[in-house]
Scaffold this motif. Structure first.
Motif, PDB file in Angstrom:
ATOM      1  N   LYS A  57       0.824  -1.206   0.000  1.00  0.00           N
ATOM      2  CA  LYS A  57       0.000   0.000   0.000  1.00  0.00           C
ATOM      3  C   LYS A  57       0.862   1.261   0.000  1.00  0.00           C
ATOM      4  CE  LYS A  57      -4.003  -2.176   2.156  1.00  0.00           C
ATOM      5  NZ  LYS A  57      -4.851  -2.290   3.362  1.00  0.00           N
ATOM      6  N   SER A  58       1.996   1.196   0.668  1.00  0.00           N
ATOM      7  CA  SER A  58       2.907   2.339   0.676  1.00  0.00           C
ATOM      8  C   SER A  58       3.451   2.606  -0.724  1.00  0.00           C
ATOM      9  CB  SER A  58       4.062   2.069   1.650  1.00  0.00           C
ATOM     10  OG  SER A  58       5.017   3.110   1.576  1.00  0.00           O
ATOM     11  N   GLY A  61       0.745   4.065  -2.997  1.00  0.00           N
ATOM     12  CA  GLY A  61       0.570   5.500  -2.800  1.00  0.00           C
ATOM     13  C   GLY A  61       1.658   6.309  -3.491  1.00  0.00           C
ATOM     14  N   HIS A  62       2.882   5.784  -3.431  1.00  0.00           N
ATOM     15  CA  HIS A  62       4.009   6.466  -4.069  1.00  0.00           C
ATOM     16  C   HIS A  62       3.833   6.508  -5.585  1.00  0.00           C
ATOM     17  CE1 HIS A  62       8.091   7.703  -5.022  1.00  0.00           C
ATOM     18  NE2 HIS A  62       8.235   6.626  -5.775  1.00  0.00           N
ATOM     19  N   GLU A  64       1.022   6.233  -7.286  1.00  0.00           N
ATOM     20  CA  GLU A  64      -0.112   7.087  -7.637  1.00  0.00           C
ATOM     21  C   GLU A  64       0.290   8.561  -7.600  1.00  0.00           C
ATOM     22  OE1 GLU A  64      -3.128   5.691  -4.903  1.00  0.00           O
ATOM     23  OE2 GLU A  64      -4.149   4.655  -6.536  1.00  0.00           O
ATOM     24  N   SER A  65       1.168   8.926  -6.668  1.00  0.00           N
ATOM     25  CA  SER A  65       1.657  10.306  -6.601  1.00  0.00           C
ATOM     26  C   SER A  65       2.480  10.637  -7.849  1.00  0.00           C
ATOM     27  CB  SER A  65       2.514  10.514  -5.345  1.00  0.00           C
ATOM     28  OG  SER A  65       1.747  10.363  -4.176  1.00  0.00           O
TER      29      SER A  65
END
Length: 288
Positions: A57-58, A61-62, A64-65
């Motif tokens: 998940k981390s 998120g990275h 997607e950023s």
């Protein structure tokens, strides 16, 4: 630009793989082989292994950023993406260590206000020495848009099966379209009595009318053109509409040579300053 678009596609695929891995975590009682299968999709995009759902998940998120940053940079946002692969390798090819794969891609997205759907096929052929790939089919569906100038370019991109030219040119076309729209809106707000936009802010032309001389009009036609190589550039022309009597009295042929003079003015002052000068000269005559 091509590199950025390729990176967007790679990140989109990697995010999809990570999402599946996050959502499909195996239950404790499932076999070990099932766990390994869940992570195969991730390993093809990254050499680093992930030990827990928190790690996945981390990283999600990275990524997607990063994708959000690239979308902001290019103006292109990919909303949906899917891919199907078909192995076309025959027995004879296998014996010669040749692998032939057909990829079918579908995606939809937008570049600012322009919405599009793409369906394209990529044929990959790999032997011992090299890997080659080529787009063998490209179908572009554009949603109804105020950008009527895009239709001819889309047909040319489909004919050439040039995927990167489509994205690159679309990006710059939309930038010019938005600039034209902002410029026309600016002059309409600044000179509401003199400036008229027959088709609203998205109009490809701007009419300047003289209140003191009925029938006297200057029309700025601002086209956004895309050449054979996909290069995007503006083309502005000045058209005059004057009463016949005014033409007869124009001994210096100022009206006749106005379009050429406007081209010269554009080269010297640039678009906005040239338009401002034209409008001011007309308003000065009205106030004189």
């Amino acid at each position: 630009m091509d590199t950025e678009l390729a990176e967007v596609r790679a990140l989109q695929a990697e995010i999809a793989a990570l999402r599946r891995a996050c959502e499909d975590q195996p239950a404790p009682w499932e076999e070990k082989s099932g766990v390994q299968k869940s992570f195969q999709a991730i390993q093809q995009f990254s050499s680093e292994g992930w030990k827990s759902s928190k790690d996945l998940k981390s990283q999600l998120g990275h990524l997607e950023s990063e994708l959000s940053f690239l979308s902001t940079l290019t103006g292109i946002n990919i909303r949906n993406y899917s891919k199907q692969t078909e192995d076309l390798t025959g027995t004879e090819m296998t014996e010669k260590s040749i692998r032939k794969v057909l990829q079918r891609h579908r995606l939809s997205g937008n570049c600012h206000m322009v919405t599009f759907q793409l369906e394209f096929q990529i044929l990959e052929i790999q032997n011992k020495e090299r890997l080659s790939s080529a787009v063998t089919d490209l179908n572009i569906i554009m949603e109804p848009t105020e950008c009527s100038e895009l239709s001819e370019f889309v047909s040319r991109a489909e004919e050439r099966k040039d995927l990167f030219m489509f994205f690159r040119s679309l990006h710059f076309f939309v930038e010019w379209f938005e600039y034209r729209k902002r410029t026309f809106e600016h002059f309409k707000e600044k000179y509401p009595e003199a400036v008229h936009l027959s088709e609203g802010p998205s109009s490809p032309s701007m009419v300047i009318r003289s209140a003191s001389q009925p029938g006297f009009e200057l029309v700025i036609v601002w086209r956004i053109q895309i050449d054979e190589d996909g290069k995007v550039f503006p083309k502005l022309d000045l058209l005059t509409k004057v009463p016949q009597r005014a033409l007869e009295l124009d001994k210096n042929r100022a009206i006749e040579t106005a379009p050429l003079s406007f081209r010269t003015l554009l080269g010297v002052l640039g678009i906005e300053a040239a338009l401002e000068s034209l409008i001011k000269s007309l308003c000065a005559e009205q106030n004189g």
